[in-house]
Each structure stands twice: as C-alpha cells, then as structure tokens.
Scaffold this active site. Structure first.
Site, short mmCIF file in Angstrom:
data_model
loop_
_atom_site.label_atom_id
_atom_site.label_comp_id
_atom_site.label_asym_id
_atom_site.label_seq_id
_atom_site.Cartn_x
_atom_site.Cartn_y
_atom_site.Cartn_z
CG ASP A 123 -0.63 12.12 16.02
OD1 ASP A 123 -1.06 12.45 14.90
OD2 ASP A 123 -1.11 11.20 16.69
N GLY A 131 0.81 -1.22 0.00
CA GLY A 131 0.00 0.00 0.00
C GLY A 131 0.84 1.27 0.00
CG HIS A 180 -3.50 8.56 15.41
ND1 HIS A 180 -2.62 9.54 15.06
CD2 HIS A 180 -3.87 7.96 14.25
CE1 HIS A 180 -2.45 9.53 13.74
NE2 HIS A 180 -3.22 8.58 13.23
#
Ligand code: NAI
Length: 337
Positions: free
Chosen positions: A155, A11, A186
C-alpha cells in the site's frame, strides 16, 4: 548468522521474493518451503553465487509434518506468502476460508520450531490472518508482540508511485518514501493513504485527490483484473516484502543499536505507543501504523504528526472495518462466542 524462511516460496510472490532474498548479504541461510516445487526453485537459485546456504523443502505427503520442522528450525525470520490469491470479482475477505487455516497451521509450526522468530504475514486477508497468527502463538505460549508484522508495505509502494504520478512527476516517487504513508488496514477502504503536506498541490482539484485515494485503496484490483484470472500482485508485492524484510534485517543486525522506521499492521495494544489517538486505540487492538524497529523487534508505534480532516474521517472508518476483520480472525482460532 541469520536464517530466513519463506513459507509458500514456490508461489507467485514466493519465487521473486526468494530471488531477492537470495541476493541479500545479511542472510546466511535461506530456507524455502512450499507444498510443491520448492526443491526446483531452490536448485535454480542455488546456482547464483552468494555466501548463503540455500535449501528447498516440500512435504513428502499430506501427513508429513517433519519436513516443515526442519525447514523452520532456528529461523530468525519467517515470511508467509502461502495461500491462494484473488481472482477477478473476489475480495481479500473471500480468501479467508482457505488462507485462515493455512496461516494458522504454518504459524503453529513456526511457534514450535522457531518460537523466537520474527513473523511477517503476507497472506490475505491480512486484517484477519495476523490476529489468527497472534492467537495461535498465544495458545502455544510463545507470542511476542514485538516480533509480529502484517505486511502492508505494498500500500505504501502504491501510494508513493501513484502520488508521484498525480503530482505530474514533479516529485520523484523515491522522495515520497517515508513521507507519504498508508495506515489502517490492508483491504479496500480500510487502507488510509496519508499524503502529508502534498495535499496543497491538489488545491481545489478535489476529484484528483479522491481518484488518488481510491487508486491506492483498490490498486490491487487493477492487477487482479489485468492478470485476468491468473492471480494478484506478485512482483510488486515481492518488492514490497523485500523492502520490509531488508529494513527488518538492518534493524536486527545493526552493530551500533540503530533503529529503523517502517509501517506495518501490528497489535498496538501490547506495544509501546506514542500519540496514538483514543479513537483508534479504544476501538481496535490492531492497526497499520509507523513503527520503530530495533534489535529485539518493535520499540515504538508512532502516530503520524499530521492528518488532514478527510484523513481523520478515513481513519475512523478504517478502525470500524479493521475491528470486524480482527474479530473474524480471533473467532477462527477460538470459536465464535
Ligand atoms: P500463489 O498461489 O501464486 O502462491 C501461493 C503459494 O502458497 C503456492 O505456491 C502454494 O503451493 C503455497 N501454499 C499453499 N498452501 C500451503 C501450505 N499449507 N504450506 C506451504 N505453502 C503453501 O499466490 P501468490 O500470488 O503468491 O499470493 C500469496 C498470498 O499473498 C495470497 O494470500 C495473496 O492474497 C497474498 N497477497 C498479499 C499482499 C499483501 O499486500 N500483503 C499482496 C498480494 C498478495
């Protein structure tokens, strides 16, 4: 000998992450699994000269559960970026219906084939997919809280970069690594950016500070919008996952028993903790917090030394959000009561 397996390796995140891990000297065998294209990705990467053994696996058909077992066998680390990413207008929670089942099935296979492995969950929504992974391993009787991580490193990368820009480049982003950290969950405002002593640089410019907080919390949306329907953060996410996995590798291969500090979404109630306030531990079993990792996994969950008043308020809000997401993940495995 260290074997790392990526599930979802073909991916948008999986491919650059596979490339970065192909170049890592601490990995001896790199196993790439996806439902499509993995054999090609592995063949391509296999032409890069390294000491590693690299193998690509894809199931022959829907009923083939043997191939994934071979891919996972004897893995020390399993990294999971499998699933669908966000499109414009979608929240991470919209992904739940599809990704929850994918993560549950993949973790089930990992629990059967490499029950001792460290599991790093990237697939969103992390606040719910990590509890799903935990409950699935518990069902199999192979769960180890010290070895389960939800990857929230992106993050932290965003906070380092955006804070450095907000400080007009006076402090390089590299100096903020480990100093300014994001805790909480998250997704959106469950992400709590902590800017440590740097708050004083904003002085009375409250607007600038609010802008920074929102940018860290919703930084993923910037990428989703810019990619205009073609997915979410992949290259920055692969870099983030690589930073985490490389640190994990340092910890588990350290010959002198040295430990490594990281930040991850973990099940705090089953780990040794230091100074985690009751307003967190009383209300949620999971939270992203600084952790110390050693050879056998997480040794300690630590609460940061200093939080400003607005940061405490944001953390309390995050607790409420994470709590609900965790219940959603738990119920997915056990059925709602
Ligand atoms: P993608 O769609 O480009 O890749 C996902 C891959 O998973 C595809 O190659 C697909 O074939 C594979 N896959 C689907 N079902 C599978 C299964 N059952 N077994 C093995 N492989 C399977 O998506 P992308 O952009 O790589 O994102 C992957 C996930 O990571 C998404 O859930 C996304 O929301 C999440 N993400 C997480 C972040 C974080 O900070 N933790 C940041 C960015 C994305």
């Amino acid at each position: 000998m260290v074997k790392a397996t990526i599930l979802g390796a073909a991916g948008g995140i999986g491919q650059p992450l596979s490339l970065l891990l192909r170049l890592n000297k601490k990995i001896d065998e790199l196993s790439l699994y996806d439902i499509v294209n993995t054999v090609g990705v592995a063949a391509d990467l296999s032409h890069i000269p390294t000491h590693q053994v690299i193998k690509g696996y894809a199931p022959k058909d829907k009923n083939d559960s043997k191939t994934i077992k071979v891919a996972l066998k004897d893995s020390d680390i399993v990294i999971i970026p499998a699933g669908i990413p966000r499109k414009p207008g979608m929240t991470r929670d919209d992904l739940f219906k599809i990704n929850a089942g994918i993560v549950k099935n993949l973790v089930h296979q990992a629990g059967l084939s490499c029950p001792d492995a460290f599991i790093c969950v990237i697939s969103n929504p992390v606040n719910s997919t990590v509890p799903i992974a935990v409950e699935e391993l518990k069902r199999l009787g192979v769960y180890n809280p010290r070895k389960m991580f939800g990857i929230t490193t992106l993050d932290n990368l965003r906070l380092e970069e955006f804070l450095s820009s907000a400080l007009a480049g006076k402090v390089p982003a590299s100096d903020l690594y480990g100093d300014a950290i994001a805790i909480g969950g998250h997704s959106g405002d469950s992400i709590v950016p902590l800017i440590n002593g740097w708050g004083k640089n904003f002085g009375s410019k409250e607007e600038e500070y609010t802008k920074l907080v929102k940018r860290v919390q919703f930084g993923g949306d910037e990428v989703v919008k810019a990619k205009d329907g073609k997915g979410s953060a992949t290259l920055s996410m692969a870099t983030a996952a690589y930073r985490f996995v490389n640190n994990l590798l340092d910890a588990i291969t350290a010959a002198d028993g040295s430990t490594v500090k990281e930040v991850a979404f973990v099940k705090i109630d089953e780990l040794k903790t230091k100074k985690v306030p009751l307003f967190i531990s009383k209300h949620t079993q999971y939270f992203s917090l600084p952790i110390v990792i050693g050879k056998d996994g997480i040794e300690l969950v630590e609460f940061p030394e200093y939080l400003s008043e607005p940061e405490v308020l944001m953390t309390k809000h995050a607790v409420e959000k994470v709590k609900l997401d965790v219940i959603k993940g738990f119920n997915f495995v056990h059925g709602s009561k």
